[in-house]
Design a protein around this motif. Sequence first.
Motif, short mmCIF file in Angstrom:
data_model
loop_
_atom_site.label_atom_id
_atom_site.label_comp_id
_atom_site.label_asym_id
_atom_site.label_seq_id
_atom_site.Cartn_x
_atom_site.Cartn_y
_atom_site.Cartn_z
N HIS A 138 -77.47 -21.17 55.25
CA HIS A 138 -76.50 -21.29 55.09
C HIS A 138 -75.28 -22.14 55.56
O HIS A 138 -74.96 -20.46 56.22
N GLU A 139 -74.44 -22.97 56.04
CA GLU A 139 -73.38 -22.42 56.47
C GLU A 139 -71.67 -22.10 55.39
O GLU A 139 -70.84 -21.39 55.72
N GLY A 140 -71.97 -22.16 54.06
CA GLY A 140 -71.49 -21.81 53.11
C GLY A 140 -71.85 -21.89 52.21
O GLY A 140 -72.89 -22.53 51.40
N PRO A 141 -71.56 -21.66 51.09
CA PRO A 141 -71.63 -21.15 49.78
C PRO A 141 -72.06 -22.06 48.94
O PRO A 141 -71.09 -23.46 49.15
N LEU A 142 -72.56 -22.33 47.45
CA LEU A 142 -72.55 -24.20 46.79
C LEU A 142 -73.00 -23.76 45.59
O LEU A 142 -73.61 -22.45 44.82
N ILE A 143 -71.51 -23.53 44.72
CA ILE A 143 -71.25 -23.59 43.44
C ILE A 143 -72.21 -24.44 42.37
O ILE A 143 -71.85 -25.70 42.37
N CYS A 144 -72.78 -24.48 41.20
CA CYS A 144 -74.42 -25.23 41.36
C CYS A 144 -73.77 -24.94 39.71
O CYS A 144 -73.51 -23.94 38.91
N TRP A 145 -73.25 -26.35 39.16
CA TRP A 145 -72.61 -26.28 37.54
C TRP A 145 -73.44 -27.52 37.13
O TRP A 145 -73.85 -28.38 36.97
N VAL A 146 -74.53 -26.87 35.63
CA VAL A 146 -75.31 -27.72 34.67
C VAL A 146 -74.97 -27.96 33.69
O VAL A 146 -74.69 -27.09 32.84
#
Length: 177
Positions: A110-118
């Motif tokens: 991945h080029e950068g992080p992903l913050i995932c909210w559920v």
Amino acid sequence: MKHLTHSRITAALAAATQPEGERPWTLLLTRPPMTYTDSYRWRVLEQNPDLREFAGIDEPTCRAEASRARIVTELARRDAYMDALATSEQMMSTTPALPIHTTIRLAEWHEGPLICWVFHQSPEAVHEFAAHFGGTVTEGRNGDESPFIRVGATGTVNGIQFEAYTLVDAASEQVAA
């Protein structure tokens, strides 16, 4: 890899032990890789002798470049995780809707992080969250045969991508119009 500097990379390499059979890092003529693409190139060459030969790179040099690339990639990923954690903390402190679950995803490709909210069965919470953080909301089936509608939002805060979503029963009246 936005925090990488040559001095930080030099310090990380100085603290690392170089594997046997590699050309010493101090003898390498190239600068350490500063992008994911550059790092990935050396790992691919290390695993493909035919490509190495075609590029005219000997095995000890290629192995040294690849081990150095792995160290740089890990340093960049660690920085990206720290940025994502700080951004997630900032978002959590101001969000109008609390999630049931949050994660940070960052695979080495991945080029950068992903913050995932559920959010739990709450399209309203996703809309509220997106409005607060400037995200874009989409709604649609969660797969061809799924009985659920996925209400999701995507956006960026402090240069970190986020995704927020909820699943609701397609037959229910919970889906926001």
